[in-house]
Design a protein around this motif. Structure first.
Motif, PDB file in Angstrom:
ATOM      1  N   GLN A  30       0.829  -1.210   0.000  1.00 31.11           N
ATOM      2  CA  GLN A  30       0.000   0.000   0.000  1.00 31.11           C
ATOM      3  C   GLN A  30       0.864   1.261   0.000  1.00 31.11           C
ATOM      4  O   GLN A  30       0.595   2.208  -0.732  1.00 31.11           O
ATOM      5  CB  GLN A  30      -0.946  -0.007   1.208  1.00 31.11           C
ATOM      6  N   ARG A  31       1.907   1.276   0.794  1.00 26.51           N
ATOM      7  CA  ARG A  31       2.798   2.434   0.830  1.00 26.51           C
ATOM      8  C   ARG A  31       3.658   2.517  -0.424  1.00 26.51           C
ATOM      9  O   ARG A  31       3.933   3.610  -0.925  1.00 26.51           O
ATOM     10  CB  ARG A  31       3.666   2.404   2.083  1.00 26.51           C
ATOM     11  N   VAL A  32       4.077   1.375  -0.911  1.00 25.81           N
ATOM     12  CA  VAL A  32       4.917   1.354  -2.109  1.00 25.81           C
ATOM     13  C   VAL A  32       4.174   1.925  -3.311  1.00 25.81           C
ATOM     14  O   VAL A  32       4.728   2.733  -4.064  1.00 25.81           O
ATOM     15  CB  VAL A  32       5.434  -0.078  -2.395  1.00 25.81           C
ATOM     16  N   VAL A  33       2.914   1.549  -3.518  1.00 21.93           N
ATOM     17  CA  VAL A  33       2.186   2.057  -4.691  1.00 21.93           C
ATOM     18  C   VAL A  33       1.924   3.555  -4.586  1.00 21.93           C
ATOM     19  O   VAL A  33       1.849   4.244  -5.602  1.00 21.93           O
ATOM     20  CB  VAL A  33       0.877   1.276  -4.979  1.00 21.93           C
ATOM     21  N   ARG A  34       1.807   4.069  -3.385  1.00 18.50           N
ATOM     22  CA  ARG A  34       1.666   5.526  -3.221  1.00 18.50           C
ATOM     23  C   ARG A  34       2.928   6.243  -3.683  1.00 18.50           C
ATOM     24  O   ARG A  34       2.863   7.247  -4.391  1.00 18.50           O
ATOM     25  CB  ARG A  34       1.370   5.876  -1.767  1.00 18.50           C
ATOM     26  N   ALA A  75       1.981   4.134 -15.925  1.00 16.04           N
ATOM     27  CA  ALA A  75       2.361   3.427 -14.697  1.00 16.04           C
ATOM     28  C   ALA A  75       2.008   4.257 -13.466  1.00 16.04           C
ATOM     29  O   ALA A  75       1.539   3.725 -12.451  1.00 16.04           O
ATOM     30  CB  ALA A  75       3.848   3.102 -14.716  1.00 16.04           C
ATOM     31  N   GLY A  76       2.210   5.560 -13.561  1.00 10.63           N
ATOM     32  CA  GLY A  76       1.849   6.439 -12.449  1.00 10.63           C
ATOM     33  C   GLY A  76       0.348   6.469 -12.214  1.00 10.63           C
ATOM     34  O   GLY A  76      -0.114   6.433 -11.062  1.00 10.63           O
ATOM     35  N   VAL A  77      -0.415   6.522 -13.291  1.00 13.14           N
ATOM     36  CA  VAL A  77      -1.883   6.501 -13.169  1.00 13.14           C
ATOM     37  C   VAL A  77      -2.337   5.180 -12.564  1.00 13.14           C
ATOM     38  O   VAL A  77      -3.193   5.151 -11.671  1.00 13.14           O
ATOM     39  CB  VAL A  77      -2.547   6.741 -14.544  1.00 13.14           C
ATOM     40  N   ARG A  78      -1.763   4.080 -13.022  1.00 15.11           N
ATOM     41  CA  ARG A  78      -2.123   2.761 -12.486  1.00 15.11           C
ATOM     42  C   ARG A  78      -1.839   2.688 -10.992  1.00 15.11           C
ATOM     43  O   ARG A  78      -2.681   2.249 -10.200  1.00 15.11           O
ATOM     44  CB  ARG A  78      -1.336   1.673 -13.208  1.00 15.11           C
ATOM     45  N   SER A  79      -0.668   3.147 -10.586  1.00 10.31           N
ATOM     46  CA  SER A  79      -0.318   3.121  -9.170  1.00 10.31           C
ATOM     47  C   SER A  79      -1.231   4.031  -8.353  1.00 10.31           C
ATOM     48  O   SER A  79      -1.611   3.700  -7.233  1.00 10.31           O
ATOM     49  CB  SER A  79       1.137   3.544  -8.977  1.00 10.31           C
ATOM     50  N   ALA A  80      -1.589   5.191  -8.917  1.00 18.28           N
ATOM     51  CA  ALA A  80      -2.477   6.118  -8.208  1.00 18.28           C
ATOM     52  C   ALA A  80      -3.862   5.520  -8.009  1.00 18.28           C
ATOM     53  O   ALA A  80      -4.451   5.638  -6.927  1.00 18.28           O
ATOM     54  CB  ALA A  80      -2.568   7.440  -8.960  1.00 18.28           C
ATOM     55  N   GLY A  85      -7.272   2.715  -3.504  1.00 21.73           N
ATOM     56  CA  GLY A  85      -8.091   1.666  -2.925  1.00 21.73           C
ATOM     57  C   GLY A  85      -8.863   0.821  -3.922  1.00 21.73           C
ATOM     58  O   GLY A  85      -9.588  -0.089  -3.539  1.00 21.73           O
ATOM     59  N   GLN A  86      -8.703   1.119  -5.202  1.00 25.36           N
ATOM     60  CA  GLN A  86      -9.390   0.318  -6.211  1.00 25.36           C
ATOM     61  C   GLN A  86      -8.632  -0.998  -6.424  1.00 25.36           C
ATOM     62  O   GLN A  86      -7.415  -1.049  -6.274  1.00 25.36           O
ATOM     63  CB  GLN A  86      -9.477   1.090  -7.533  1.00 25.36           C
ATOM     64  N   PRO A  87      -9.346  -2.044  -6.801  1.00 28.18           N
ATOM     65  CA  PRO A  87      -8.658  -3.307  -7.086  1.00 28.18           C
ATOM     66  C   PRO A  87      -7.690  -3.146  -8.263  1.00 28.18           C
ATOM     67  O   PRO A  87      -7.924  -2.334  -9.159  1.00 28.18           O
ATOM     68  CB  PRO A  87      -9.785  -4.269  -7.453  1.00 28.18           C
ATOM     69  N   VAL A  88      -6.626  -3.913  -8.245  1.00 25.82           N
ATOM     70  CA  VAL A  88      -5.622  -3.818  -9.301  1.00 25.82           C
ATOM     71  C   VAL A  88      -6.243  -4.130 -10.664  1.00 25.82           C
ATOM     72  O   VAL A  88      -5.820  -3.579 -11.681  1.00 25.82           O
ATOM     73  CB  VAL A  88      -4.416  -4.733  -8.985  1.00 25.82           C
ATOM     74  N   LEU A  93      -7.355  -2.143 -16.030  1.00 29.54           N
ATOM     75  CA  LEU A  93      -8.359  -1.903 -17.067  1.00 29.54           C
ATOM     76  C   LEU A  93      -8.411  -0.424 -17.437  1.00 29.54           C
ATOM     77  O   LEU A  93      -8.500  -0.073 -18.625  1.00 29.54           O
ATOM     78  CB  LEU A  93      -9.730  -2.382 -16.584  1.00 29.54           C
ATOM     79  N   ALA A  94      -8.326   0.455 -16.461  1.00 28.43           N
ATOM     80  CA  ALA A  94      -8.344   1.895 -16.731  1.00 28.43           C
ATOM     81  C   ALA A  94      -7.128   2.309 -17.555  1.00 28.43           C
ATOM     82  O   ALA A  94      -7.246   3.100 -18.500  1.00 28.43           O
ATOM     83  CB  ALA A  94      -8.389   2.673 -15.413  1.00 28.43           C
ATOM     84  N   VAL A  95      -5.970   1.779 -17.219  1.00 29.90           N
ATOM     85  CA  VAL A  95      -4.755   2.114 -17.953  1.00 29.90           C
ATOM     86  C   VAL A  95      -4.824   1.570 -19.378  1.00 29.90           C
ATOM     87  O   VAL A  95      -4.431   2.251 -20.336  1.00 29.90           O
ATOM     88  CB  VAL A  95      -3.509   1.596 -17.207  1.00 29.90           C
TER      89      VAL A  95
END
Length: 123
Positions: A30-34, A75-80, A85-88, A93-95
């Motif tokens: 959770q902290r890493v993706v932020r 990649a930044g959008v995906r991590s954001a 809190g959205q599922p990976v 899918l959004a990316v």
């Protein structure tokens, strides 16, 4: 050659920071993706600034630079999205959707530009 060194340097610094954060935070996802969200978006902005500078690469090198900028931005959008809190699955899918829309827009713009600069056969 200087331009290549800058690009490689930025990517290596981003990679080192990402690995350092992953290890330093004991892989607390959770902290890493932020951190990754900020890191990848910042890297994308730095690469975009380099992309806009002279001297410009040509041909496949220019396209590779554009793909690298877009890849870090996505990649930044995906991590954001994931950090929000959205599922990976939804983040991926959004990316994918953003990349598909951007590709279609670029292809349409290229086609329109070619038509505008093509000689008129009727004249």
């Amino acid at each position: 050659m200087r331009q290549l060194a800058l690009w490689v340097g930025v990517i290596l610094v981003a990679t080192a920071i990402d690995l350092g954060v992953r290890i330093g935070m004991a892989f607390d996802l959770q902290r890493v993706v932020r951190v990754e969200a900020v890191l990848f978006l910042a890297t994308s902005l730095v690469l975009f600034a380099l992309y806009r500078r002279q001297p410009r690469a040509t041909g496949w090198r220019r396209k590779l630079q554009a793909v690298l900028v877009a890849s870090f931005a996505l990649a930044g959008v995906r991590s954001a999205i994931w950090a929000a809190g959205q599922p990976v699955y939804w983040a991926n899918l959004a990316v994918l959707a953003l990349a598909a829309v951007a590709t279609v827009v670029l292809l349409v713009r290229r086609r329109a530009r070619r038509r505008a600069t093509a000689p008129d056969p009727d004249s």
